[in-house]
Every structure is written in C-alpha cells, then in structure tokens.
Design an enzyme around this catalytic site. Structure first.
Site, mmCIF file in Angstrom:
data_model
loop_
_atom_site.group_PDB
_atom_site.id
_atom_site.type_symbol
_atom_site.label_atom_id
_atom_site.label_comp_id
_atom_site.label_asym_id
_atom_site.label_seq_id
_atom_site.Cartn_x
_atom_site.Cartn_y
_atom_site.Cartn_z
ATOM 1 N N LYS A 118 1.034 -1.284 0.117
ATOM 2 C CA LYS A 118 0.124 0.049 0.018
ATOM 3 C C LYS A 118 0.830 1.239 -0.138
ATOM 4 O O LYS A 118 1.981 1.378 0.512
ATOM 5 C CB LYS A 118 -1.038 -0.039 1.370
ATOM 6 C CG LYS A 118 -2.098 -0.975 1.272
ATOM 7 C CD LYS A 118 -2.792 -0.845 2.842
ATOM 8 C CE LYS A 118 -3.926 -1.824 2.534
ATOM 9 N NZ LYS A 118 -5.109 -1.551 1.684
ATOM 10 N N ARG B 262 -10.346 -11.236 1.846
ATOM 11 C CA ARG B 262 -10.962 -12.451 1.252
ATOM 12 C C ARG B 262 -10.672 -13.629 1.228
ATOM 13 O O ARG B 262 -11.187 -14.845 1.368
ATOM 14 C CB ARG B 262 -11.732 -11.859 -0.439
ATOM 15 C CG ARG B 262 -10.371 -11.931 -1.013
ATOM 16 C CD ARG B 262 -10.937 -10.955 -2.385
ATOM 17 N NE ARG B 262 -11.027 -9.612 -2.064
ATOM 18 C CZ ARG B 262 -11.373 -8.405 -2.888
ATOM 19 N NH1 ARG B 262 -11.697 -9.122 -4.373
ATOM 20 N NH2 ARG B 262 -11.176 -7.400 -2.495
#
Ligand code: BES
Ligand code: ZN
Ligand code: ZN
Length: 482
Positions: A261, A335
């Site tokens: 990120k 996920r």
C-alpha cells in the site's frame, strides 16, 4: 478502556437526588417540562425569546440550591426515537466530561420505553481511549451516572450492550503491536471463561495441515503467530438447534503484502481487524446476557506483511473447501482468510445462517463513505431482518446486488477463482461475489463490508472522533434477539 461502568437507576425526583449535576430534557416547541418554578420561569423566558429552542444538541445551564442543572434539547417530539434518546444520553456524558464532573444524574429522556437506549447512550457517550496517555492531567473520566426514571433492568441491559461496544472499540483502537492475533485469541479465551463457551485456537502448523491455504498463504509473510479462533456458545434449550455463525476478519495490520500500500495513512490499517472486533464484541455481550440461543464465532487472524517468505501475485492457493484461488493482488487478502473461515463454518456447523464482518474494500468508502455499511448476500428474508435491526439500532446498511454478471468477474483462467474482479469496477461486489464461493449451498449468508463504518467517521455524541466505532455489535445483538 474508559467508559462509565457505574450506571444506576432511581425513581427519585431530580430535586431530591443526591447528585449535584443533573441533565434534564426539553422538547422543541413543547411546554416547559422542568419541574421547578425557579428554573421553569427562566426556561420559559429563554424559549419565548428564542435563546433556547430545545433543538437537538442545544444546552442551557441553570443553578438552583447547590445543584447545577443542564437542560438539553431533545428536538421535535414526533421525531424522537431510540437513536435520539441514545444520543441525548451520550451528550449528557460528554457535557459532564468537558466540565470535569465525576458524577451525574440524567432524566430517562423520552420516558420508560427508551430505557435500553439510555443505558447504551451513557456508556457509548462516556467512552474514551486513554490507555496510552501517561499524564493524568490529559485525562478525565466520568465515574457514575444515575438514570432518573425508566426501567432498571432495561437500563442495565443497555449499559451491558454499550460496554461490549466499548470493548470492541478498544480492540480496534489498540495498535498493531498490541492487538495481535495472539491478543485476539487471549481476549476470546477470557470471553469463553466468562460466558461458559468452548474455545478452539488452531495455530499455523495445524491450520496449514488442515488445508486452510488462504490464511496460511497470507500469513507466510509474518513472524507474528497467526491464529484461527473459534468460540462456541450453546445457550438454547435444544443444544441441537442450528447455530447462528458469525465470522470476522481479524487482519491485525494490513501493509498490503508484496502489492504494498502507499505509505500515507497506512497506519489506519491497524483497523483491519475491526470485523473480528465486531464479532468478539457480540460474544462479550452474550457472555454476560446469556441468551437462549446457539452462536458460533470464527476469526481467522494474521498480519499481511511483506518479506522473503511472503506470498506473491500470481501464487495459487487452495482454500479449506478445496477451491483454488489465483492471487492477483496480495492486498486483497481479507477475502482469502475469510474464504477459510466461511468454508470451515459451512462444513462443520450446519448453520441457521452465516454473517460475516470485514473491513474488506476501499471501494465501499467511495460508494458509501463512513455513513453506511455495504451489505450483500444470498437470502432476502435474512436481508430483511438485517434491515429491520439496522433501523432499530440506527446503524445504517445499504444493499448491493450479487448478480451473475458480477459473479462471473472473479472466475480465473487458470484456477477456480481469482481474488480480484474487473479493475476499478464494482470492487466491493467483486469481493462479495468471491466470498459467496466459500459459503455452503443453501446456507443463508450476508456479508457486511464495514471498511467505512468501523472507524474514522464524523464524531457524534455516541461515536468518538476518527477512531474505532464498534460498528455492528448492537445490530447483531438486535438481530439475535439478545
Ligand atoms: N483492508 C483493505 C480494505 C480497506 C481499505 C479497509 C481502506 C479500510 C480502508 C483490504 O484488504 C484491501 O486492501 N482491499 C483492496 C482490494 C483490491 C486490491 C482488490 C482495496 O480495496 O484496495
Ligand atoms: Zn489489503
Ligand atoms: Zn485488509
């Protein structure tokens, strides 16, 4: 953790109560409700002049016989509801803290029917995260609140629920070097002890061996021990009654992995375990309130870091239900760990339904900001229940569709699925469509994307500024009829 834990109820009139700091309510455009001539006359004059209108959030202070009386505006009577009562109670506590008053009495705003909301409001409004302040002068805590009027048991129940939300906020607010997977497992252990629940924690070697390739893959890049945490509460008279299963993303720090990120605001990724904070908060309340239901909580927990052992874009992982996943971006890790959580729940528990909570996508912030949680799932009746509970608790949700067109987007060319949909399109739905692959057929399931609501919203009298909110604890307890 700091919030008012001494909440009591009294049927005394405020003039007779020993507390010297009292908060009373006044509806907008209604006759003066304060029962004391000396104050009523002044309040009447202020209302006539328009100096005080009784609008939500307005306050006026009076002094009488050694007591300080704050009259707080309750807004229009026909608009008043549980949320308004909760916020008025929170406001009363904020006023006390800002004036450095330790002990207060408040009216049961709106009357007896709002008792639970008042109990919630005082705990939520008095919440502060002070654990890392070392200088006493930087802190002030409220010690006790007496609610004048209302139903004692409902007020206590509200205070217990509020304290569980505060507990959830604390888990989220602690930084990544405190709120580790081990910390979450320890916290689950103490909830289990308090609530007569059974706890199972699978360590890295065990869950890897068991075939949880999603969690094992994400956890490759960290030395902080990952955990797969299960709490089982069997409170129903019929122990065979299907359990309701709650799954929470316990990603204690998300650097993005090899798909790293940007540096700006990366600190906010300490909140990436807020899904686990929601479900642990619910179990915390269940441990005290002991409802007659069966509930199972599952938290896959790890950090998502980068290093020589970290998983890589292009890797293919095999989840607990045997499906293969092509990893196209290591930052879509939530996920992957939930895939194992949902598969485990589906295989081992014959659930009545599954709800999962996760700070899953940045896209949900683009769609809904910090105001509402994105919800999607496979069962309309369950979705209706979620929406009804959302109305009851004032925690907003907004539905997204899992249409076949979206579900196709997560099919991979070389594996069963991939962990991203179409680039820059419907990112939150793609994440939901991915999770659906790991929920057993015919099990009603709703996914809550709390990336916007779990932290960082605008402050209100019951929500702290910019930090963890404990979103969803109240909604789930309402849904479970606790
Ligand atoms: N933890 C983030 C989602 C997130 C973003 C939570 C902002 C709170 C605030 C999640 O793991 C993530 O990074 N998702 C990616 C997915 C993408 C790579 C498909 C995202 O949303 O950018
Ligand atoms: Zn991520
Ligand atoms: Zn994440």
């Amino acid at each position: 953790m700091s919030y008012v834990s001494n909440v009591t109820q009294s049927n005394e009139a405020w003039l007779n109560n020993e507390k010297t700091f009292i908060v009373l309510g006044q509806f907008q455009d209604e006759p003066v409700s304060v029962q004391a001539d000396a104050i009523s006359a002044q309040l009447n004059a202020a209302l006539k002049l328009g100096d005080f209108k009784g609008k939500t959030g307005e306050n006026r202070t009076f002094y009488l016989g050694g007591k300080t009386i704050v009259v707080t505006g309750l807004g229009k009577k026909d608009k008043f509801d549980a949320d308004a009562a909760r916020k008025a109670a929170g406001q009363a506590c904020r006023i006390a803290i800002s004036r450095k008053v330790n002990n207060i009495a408040i009216e049961c705003f709106g009357g007896e029917e709002y008792s639970q909301a008042i109990g919630e409001g005082v705990t939520l409004g008095s919440y502060q995260f002070l654990d890392y302040k070392t200088k006493k002068k930087d802190t002030f805590e409220l010690s006790s609140v007496t609610v004048l009027g209302g139903e004692k048991d409902d007020i206590q129940k509200g205070a217990t629920i509020g304290s569980s939300v505060c507990f959830s906020r604390d888990l989220g607010n602690h930084p990544g070097n405190t709120s580790t997977p081990t910390h979450l497992a320890n916290v689950a252990q103490s909830i289990a002890k308090e609530g007569n629940m059974s706890i199972t924690v699978f360590e890295r070697e065990e869950f890897t061996e068991m075939g949880m390739g999603g969690l094992a893959g994400v956890a490759q890049g960290t030395d902080e021990p990952p955990k797969f945490i299960i709490l089982e509460y069997y409170g129903a008279e019929d122990k065979d009654e299907k359990p309701k299963v709650l799954v929470g993303k316990g990603l204690t720090f998300d650097a993005g992995g090899i798909s790293i990120k940007p540096g700006a605001s990366m600190d906010e990724m300490k909140y990436d375990m807020c899904g686990s904070a929601t479900v642990l908060g619910v179990m915390h309340a269940i441990a005290s309130l002991k409802p007659k239901i069966n509930v199972v909580m599952i938290v896959p927990s790890t950090e998502n870091l980068l290093g020589a052992k970290a998983y890589k874009p292009g890797d293919i992982l095999t989840a607990y239900n045997g499906k293969t996943i092509e990893v196209l971006n290591t930052d879509a890790e939530g996920r992957l760990i939930l895939a194992d959580g949902l598969s485990y729940a589906s295989k081992h528990y014959d659930p009545e339904f599954i709800l999962d909570f996760a700070t899953l996508t940045g896209a949900i912030l683009f769609a809904l900001g910090h105001e509402a949680t994105g919800v999607m799932g496979t069962n309309n009746a369950l979705m209706d229940q979620v929406k009804a509970s959302s109305k009851n608790t004032g925690e907003k949700v907004w539905g997204f569709p899992l249409w076949p067109e979206y579900c196709k987007q997560i099919k991979s060319d070389i594996a069963d699925v991939k962990n991203m949909g179409a680039p820059r399109q419907a990112g939150s739905i793609a994440a939901g469509a991915f999770l659906k692959e790991f929920v057993g057929k015919d099990i009603p399931w709703i996914h809550f994307d709390i990336a916007g609501t779990a932290w960082g919203g605008k402050p209100t009298s019951i929500d702290p500024k910019g930090s963890a909110t404990g979103w969803g604890v109240r909604l789930v307890l309402d849904l479970l009829n606790v």
